[in-house]
Design an enzyme around this catalytic site. Sequence first.
Site, PDB file in Angstrom:
ATOM      1  N   LYS A  52       0.839  -1.206   0.000  1.00 46.17           N
ATOM      2  CA  LYS A  52       0.000   0.000   0.000  1.00 46.17           C
ATOM      3  C   LYS A  52       0.871   1.252   0.000  1.00 46.17           C
ATOM      4  CE  LYS A  52      -3.801  -2.492   2.115  1.00 46.17           C
ATOM      5  NZ  LYS A  52      -4.502  -2.942   3.321  1.00 46.17           N
ATOM      6  N   GLN A  96      -4.756  -1.427   9.635  1.00 44.17           N
ATOM      7  CA  GLN A  96      -4.593  -2.762   9.046  1.00 44.17           C
ATOM      8  C   GLN A  96      -5.131  -3.835   9.997  1.00 44.17           C
ATOM      9  OE1 GLN A  96      -3.363  -3.401   5.847  1.00 44.17           O
ATOM     10  NE2 GLN A  96      -4.103  -5.453   6.285  1.00 44.17           N
ATOM     11  N   ASP A 119     -11.169   2.737   3.927  1.00 44.50           N
ATOM     12  CA  ASP A 119     -11.552   1.338   3.749  1.00 44.50           C
ATOM     13  C   ASP A 119     -13.065   1.188   3.594  1.00 44.50           C
ATOM     14  OD1 ASP A 119      -9.444  -0.451   3.574  1.00 44.50           O
ATOM     15  OD2 ASP A 119      -9.086  -0.451   5.748  1.00 44.50           O
TER      16      ASP A 119
END
Length: 307
Positions: A52, A96, A119
């Site tokens: 990422k 995460q 997200d």
Amino acid sequence: MPILLDGNKVRDQILAELKPRVAAMTRMSRPPRLAVVLAGNDPASEIYVRNKVKACQELGIDSEKHTPPQSVSTNELLELVDSLNSRKDVDGILVQMPLPNQVDSKSILLAVSPDKDVDGFHPFNVGNLVSGNPGPHPCTPSGIMELLRRYQIPIAGRRAVVVGRSDIVGKPMALLLLHAHATVTICHSRTADLAAICRQADILVAAIGKAGLIRGDFIKPGAAVIDVGMNRLQTRAEAEALFASCQEKMAQFDRKGSLLVGDLHPLELDCAGAYTPVPGGVGPLTIAMLMSNTVASAEWRLAAAAG
Ligand code: NDP
């Protein structure tokens, strides 16, 4: 022969389209900024975060990585998220998953400001998804929608079957297909006669996490089949269960010591009209859509600050 739906190609298109938007923002004010929180030392998470951060660098998006230790408490993480929420130069916050066991993951996801939730996991954004309002929407399913759109696979009026009902893939996938006017069925581990339901699908999305569970006789001839699953076969017995008849695959296993496969049986896709490979299908799209959500969040923030 079925058409291969190339996730790498679509990822490259999406990133190429984002590049001038990032450059314009950078010229006018500042680059977008993504803050990534990687708590503890889960090796798979470390790889995902590295990829990422790399994608950010390639696009000119600023990123910062916060790495609290495995022993971090819920309160310590809440403080970190609060500090990132209050910073005007941070456009996106990505925590995460999975977090260390002692951390209350739900309260951390709830703490991320919805307008920085790249997200799309915050209940506020889930509500927007259910209502058909604009994003951020979860990256994997919205990447699949981009793939279907760019390969001009018709959705409206077609039957879609999503196998898997997780909050991050199955449910949002079903909602996005529904908003695109598909007739959607969601299947899960208690579904009776999974094969018969899958065989009705013009679009079949497998998000299960079970190697090769979806066999050739689950697929309606001509269907578009989308494989979200990422399963690593670690033992020869696991590899043989899927590939006993395929010397080439077994040789590949012997060379590498493992094989990455999806939820669709890779040797039984002949009757599909189109399919995503594993690797190189859905995986690359997830990061592309994370970048897209980050850029959109930065554009929104900079416009709000200007006006
Ligand atoms: P979850 O484990 O959260 O959900 C799996 C779903 O599959 C559940 O709804 C479960 O049903 C269902 N399921 C399990 N066994 C069966 C079965 N035998 N028949 C029918 N349904 C079944 O997984 P995720 O949604 O997080 O991920 C799914 C897969 O996608 C994984 O392999 C993951 O690694 C991969 N993934 C890939 C991404 C990418 O970028 N390529 C991104 C995210 C995930 P129930 O609810 O009843 O338990």
